[in-house]
Design an enzyme around this catalytic site. Structure first.
Site, PDB file in Angstrom:
ATOM      1  N   GLU A 288      12.248  11.618   4.106  1.00 18.18           N
ATOM      2  CA  GLU A 288      12.098  10.044   2.942  1.00 18.18           C
ATOM      3  C   GLU A 288      13.626  11.621   2.593  1.00 18.18           C
ATOM      4  O   GLU A 288      14.094  11.149   1.541  1.00 18.18           O
ATOM      5  CB  GLU A 288      11.484  10.077   1.757  1.00 18.18           C
ATOM      6  CG  GLU A 288      10.067   9.861   2.844  1.00 18.18           C
ATOM      7  CD  GLU A 288       9.020   9.150   1.275  1.00 18.18           C
ATOM      8  OE1 GLU A 288       9.439   9.344   0.172  1.00 18.18           O
ATOM      9  OE2 GLU A 288       8.007   9.715   1.701  1.00 18.18           O
TER      10      GLU A 288
ATOM     11  N   ASN B 295      10.616  12.884   9.089  1.00 13.02           N
ATOM     12  CA  ASN B 295       9.391  11.748   8.574  1.00 13.02           C
ATOM     13  C   ASN B 295       9.910  10.843   7.550  1.00 13.02           C
ATOM     14  O   ASN B 295      10.369  11.305   6.485  1.00 13.02           O
ATOM     15  CB  ASN B 295       8.495  12.547   8.048  1.00 13.02           C
ATOM     16  CG  ASN B 295       6.907  11.298   8.136  1.00 13.02           C
ATOM     17  OD1 ASN B 295       6.684  11.210   8.872  1.00 13.02           O
ATOM     18  ND2 ASN B 295       6.335  11.830   6.463  1.00 13.02           N
TER      19      ASN B 295
ATOM     20  N   GLU C 153       1.041   7.684   8.438  1.00 12.86           N
ATOM     21  CA  GLU C 153       0.635   7.193   7.238  1.00 12.86           C
ATOM     22  C   GLU C 153       0.041   6.114   7.443  1.00 12.86           C
ATOM     23  O   GLU C 153       0.117   5.876   6.153  1.00 12.86           O
ATOM     24  CB  GLU C 153       1.524   7.824   6.235  1.00 12.86           C
ATOM     25  CG  GLU C 153       2.177   9.130   5.872  1.00 12.86           C
ATOM     26  CD  GLU C 153       3.804   9.597   4.730  1.00 12.86           C
ATOM     27  OE1 GLU C 153       3.149   8.475   4.104  1.00 12.86           O
ATOM     28  OE2 GLU C 153       4.036  10.630   5.045  1.00 12.86           O
TER      29      GLU C 153
ATOM     30  N   HIS D 247       3.619   2.547   5.829  1.00 11.51           N
ATOM     31  CA  HIS D 247       3.419   2.209   4.991  1.00 11.51           C
ATOM     32  C   HIS D 247       3.113   0.253   5.335  1.00 11.51           C
ATOM     33  O   HIS D 247       4.227   0.055   4.673  1.00 11.51           O
ATOM     34  CB  HIS D 247       3.324   2.081   3.682  1.00 11.51           C
ATOM     35  CG  HIS D 247       2.754   3.345   3.504  1.00 11.51           C
ATOM     36  ND1 HIS D 247       1.967   4.679   3.452  1.00 11.51           N
ATOM     37  CD2 HIS D 247       3.500   5.169   3.815  1.00 11.51           C
ATOM     38  CE1 HIS D 247       1.916   5.772   3.287  1.00 11.51           C
ATOM     39  NE2 HIS D 247       2.743   6.172   3.692  1.00 11.51           N
TER      40      HIS D 247
ATOM     41  N   ASP E  72      -1.256   2.850   6.426  1.00 10.23           N
ATOM     42  CA  ASP E  72      -1.969   1.710   5.513  1.00 10.23           C
ATOM     43  C   ASP E  72      -1.383   0.055   5.471  1.00 10.23           C
ATOM     44  O   ASP E  72      -0.377  -0.048   5.994  1.00 10.23           O
ATOM     45  CB  ASP E  72      -2.636   2.452   4.857  1.00 10.23           C
ATOM     46  CG  ASP E  72      -1.388   2.819   3.486  1.00 10.23           C
ATOM     47  OD1 ASP E  72       0.198   1.899   3.566  1.00 10.23           O
ATOM     48  OD2 ASP E  72      -1.304   3.125   2.728  1.00 10.23           O
TER      49      ASP E  72
HETATM   50  O1  G3I Z   1      -2.508  17.373  -9.258  1.00  7.76           O
HETATM   51  C1  G3I Z   1      -2.092  16.091 -10.359  1.00  7.76           C
HETATM   52  C2  G3I Z   1      -4.407  16.399 -11.768  1.00  7.76           C
HETATM   53  O2  G3I Z   1      -3.698  17.777 -12.154  1.00  7.76           O
HETATM   54  C3  G3I Z   1      -3.322  15.381 -12.354  1.00  7.76           C
HETATM   55  O3  G3I Z   1      -4.758  15.473 -13.655  1.00  7.76           O
HETATM   56  C4  G3I Z   1      -3.731  13.715 -12.479  1.00  7.76           C
HETATM   57  C5  G3I Z   1      -3.417  13.161 -13.096  1.00  7.76           C
HETATM   58  O4  G3I Z   1      -2.290  12.505 -12.455  1.00  7.76           O
HETATM   59  O5  G3I Z   1      -2.724  14.241 -11.138  1.00  7.76           O
HETATM   60  C6  G3I Z   1      -2.351  15.431  -9.957  1.00  7.76           C
HETATM   61  O6  G3I Z   1      -1.537  15.172  -9.428  1.00  7.76           O
HETATM   62  C7  G3I Z   1      -0.801  13.308  -8.141  1.00  7.76           C
HETATM   63  C8  G3I Z   1      -0.881  13.674  -7.125  1.00  7.76           C
HETATM   64  O7  G3I Z   1      -1.070  12.889  -6.516  1.00  7.76           O
HETATM   65  C9  G3I Z   1      -2.019  14.837  -6.701  1.00  7.76           C
HETATM   66  O8  G3I Z   1      -3.438  13.859  -6.385  1.00  7.76           O
HETATM   67  C10 G3I Z   1      -0.498  12.657  -8.781  1.00  7.76           C
HETATM   68  O9  G3I Z   1       0.068  12.450 -10.051  1.00  7.76           O
HETATM   69  C11 G3I Z   1      -0.056  11.752  -8.252  1.00  7.76           C
HETATM   70  O10 G3I Z   1       1.428  11.076  -8.289  1.00  7.76           O
HETATM   71  C12 G3I Z   1      -0.096  12.289  -6.400  1.00  7.76           C
HETATM   72  O11 G3I Z   1       0.327  11.208  -5.295  1.00  7.76           O
HETATM   73  C13 G3I Z   1       0.638  11.377  -4.561  1.00  7.76           C
HETATM   74  C14 G3I Z   1       2.342  11.068  -3.829  1.00  7.76           C
HETATM   75  O12 G3I Z   1       2.184  11.057  -2.137  1.00  7.76           O
HETATM   76  C15 G3I Z   1       3.126  11.859  -4.207  1.00  7.76           C
HETATM   77  O13 G3I Z   1       4.053  11.039  -4.798  1.00  7.76           O
HETATM   78  C16 G3I Z   1      -0.075  10.984  -3.539  1.00  7.76           C
HETATM   79  O14 G3I Z   1      -1.670  11.400  -3.480  1.00  7.76           O
HETATM   80  C17 G3I Z   1       0.230  10.554  -1.789  1.00  7.76           C
HETATM   81  O15 G3I Z   1      -0.541   9.680  -1.162  1.00  7.76           O
HETATM   82  C18 G3I Z   1       1.145  10.221  -1.724  1.00  7.76           C
HETATM   83  O16 G3I Z   1       1.744  10.333   0.095  1.00  7.76           O
HETATM   84  C19 G3I Z   1       2.562   9.558  -0.014  1.00  7.76           C
HETATM   85  C20 G3I Z   1       3.431  11.354   0.548  1.00  7.76           C
HETATM   86  O17 G3I Z   1       3.440  12.058   0.645  1.00  7.76           O
HETATM   87  C21 G3I Z   1       4.687  10.941   1.501  1.00  7.76           C
HETATM   88  N1  G3I Z   1       4.891   8.752   2.156  1.00  7.76           N
HETATM   89  C22 G3I Z   1       4.107   8.253   0.943  1.00  7.76           C
HETATM   90  C23 G3I Z   1       3.446   8.440   0.222  1.00  7.76           C
HETATM   91  C24 G3I Z   1       2.632   7.554  -0.528  1.00  7.76           C
HETATM   92  O18 G3I Z   1       3.512   8.299  -1.654  1.00  7.76           O
END
Ligand code: G3I
Length: 391
Positions: free
Chosen positions: A179, A226, A290, A262, A292
């Site tokens: 990105e 990507n 990715e 997405h 969905d």
């Molecule tokens: O690990 C912490 C945890 O300790 C805490 O308690 C919790 C509270 O919110 O947050 C946890 O972190 C989260 C993390 O995922 C791990 O689960 C973050 O809040 C959350 O924002 C994060 O979201 C991820 C996101 O990327 C971040 O931008 C999504 O799971 C993941 O599916 C998403 O994936 C991205 C790709 O990497 C790149 N392309 C877009 C895609 C969707 O955003």
């Protein structure tokens, strides 16, 4: 002579059974003790996505949530049985592998790589360089940092080399840079771009550096750029199309471009196949990385402000299914499209509801990990499409 369908089904089913004993053993060994929600008669009696995809040589993958993998039995079984490639949804990102500067935590990522090896799955490494999910010691917003430009470049070098070296020989495709462009085609002004500019270089030079460093650390990994919205012909897709040609002309070891995929039913279906094709025509691999398909879902009457995983109308469900089929058909039609990865297993663990209020139902399995019609749609596409074989 054409093989009659029932015979081929029987052959595929036999192949499915033959191909999975190590899978079942691996799950058993991991001792998953969550309640078994797998009344998966459908899943256990029909050839899986990964088996059906063998006809075209396409790898079919999923993003894996390591909080669930190995602890939720039904979730784990789906990952192991249905997919031939896995992507860590989060656990290879910089924030998670180096939460404290200089101290690495590879545990969760190592666990996924080991499981993939047990299950004869390939791993897409995701992602080395991204403005989001950076460790807080480096940047809390992706655009500002307390480090000097030269320090940022040095830290980037160390991060790329250390992470790629740690997984050397075990990663099929790396999303090296994720990105880097905005939707209007301009470069994203993140800490890397700004550091390189401040050093008197082109801001985008960090990308060539990252690919070269990654290649030195693991010469056999396929290195990908990507991004999202590359599926749609427009400013962003055009900018990335021009940029990857600059990388190629400069001898940067880029092997492929990942189209995240997405999609949302409120927007038209993208010009996906043509976009895959034009990048492939540059001599690059392409992949859907990715996928969905989100839509508007019904509110949950029991919990005001919450939503179910049920599309608001049957028409939206039909549109979702059409989008799923078209994404896979587009990839199958392009020989250089080597993998098709969905971004998660079940609607209940998708990132969508947390980001797009009122939308969801974006994946192939419902909140109870039961297969949805779109899962069967993908199986049908794999079964009926005559696709060129990829090596
Ligand atoms: O690990 C912490 C945890 O300790 C805490 O308690 C919790 C509270 O919110 O947050 C946890 O972190 C989260 C993390 O995922 C791990 O689960 C973050 O809040 C959350 O924002 C994060 O979201 C991820 C996101 O990327 C971040 O931008 C999504 O799971 C993941 O599916 C998403 O994936 C991205 C790709 O990497 C790149 N392309 C877009 C895609 C969707 O955003």
């Amino acid at each position: 002579m054409r093989i009659r369908q029932p015979l081929l089904v029987a052959a595929l089913a036999a192949a499915a059974l033959a191909a999975t004993p190590a899978v079942a053993t691996a799950s058993d060994v991991r001792g998953t003790d969550a309640p078994d929600r797998s009344a998966h008669s459908v899943l256990s009696t029909q050839p899986s996505l990964r088996i059906l995809a063998q006809r075209s040589g396409l790898k079919v993958g999923t993003a894996v949530n390591m909080d669930l993998y190995g602890s939720d039995a039904a979730y784990t079984r789906i990952v192991d049985q249905q997919f031939s490639t896995v992507t860590p949804e989060n656990v290879m990102k910089w924030q998670l592998v180096e939460p404290t500067q200089g101290t690495y935590d590879w545990a969760a990522a190592d666990r996924l790589v080991a499981a993939a090896r047990d299950n004869q799955q390939l791993v897409r490494g995701h992602t080395l360089v991204w403005h989001s999910q950076l460790p807080s010691w480096l940047s809390t917003d992706g655009t500002t940092t307390t480090f000097t430009p030269q320090q940022v470049r040095d830290l980037l070098h160390k991060h790329v080399v250390d992470e790629v070296s740690h997984f050397r020989g075990q990663i099929w495709q790396w999303d090296v840079v994720n990105e880097a462009f905005n939707d209007d085609g301009t470069p994203r002004q993140d800490i890397f771009y700004k550091a390189y500019q401040a050093l008197g270089m082109n801001g985008l030079d960090y990308i060539a550096d990252a690919f070269r460093w990654a290649h030195q650390a693991d010469p056999h990994a396929l290195l990908f750029y990507n991004d999202y919205n590359l599926e749609f012909t427009g400013a962003k897709s055009n900018a990335v199309y021009a940029f990857v040609q600059q990388l190629q002309a400069a001898g940067v070891p880029i092997a492929g471009v990942g189209f995240q995929g997405h999609l949302d039913t409120q927007y038209g279906f993208p010009d996906l196949q043509n976009n895959l094709q034009r990048f492939a025509a540059l001599g690059l691999k392409v992949a859907l990385t990715e996928v969905d398909v989100r839509t508007f879902v019904q509110p949950d009457p029991a919990k005001p402000g919450s939503y179910t995983d049920v599309p608001l109308t049957p028409a939206l469900q039909a549109t979702q299914e059409s989008y799923w089929k078209q994404t896979l058909q587009a990839c199958l039609a392009v020989r250089s499209c080597i993998s098709y990865t969905v971004w998660g297993v079940a609607d209940s663990n998708s990132w969508i509801p947390g980001v797009f209020a009122g939308e969801g139902a974006a994946l192939l399995f419902d909140d109870n990990l039961q297969p949805k019609p779109q899962y069967q749609d993908l199986r049908q596409v794999l079964w009926t499409t005559r696709a060129p074989h990829r090596g």
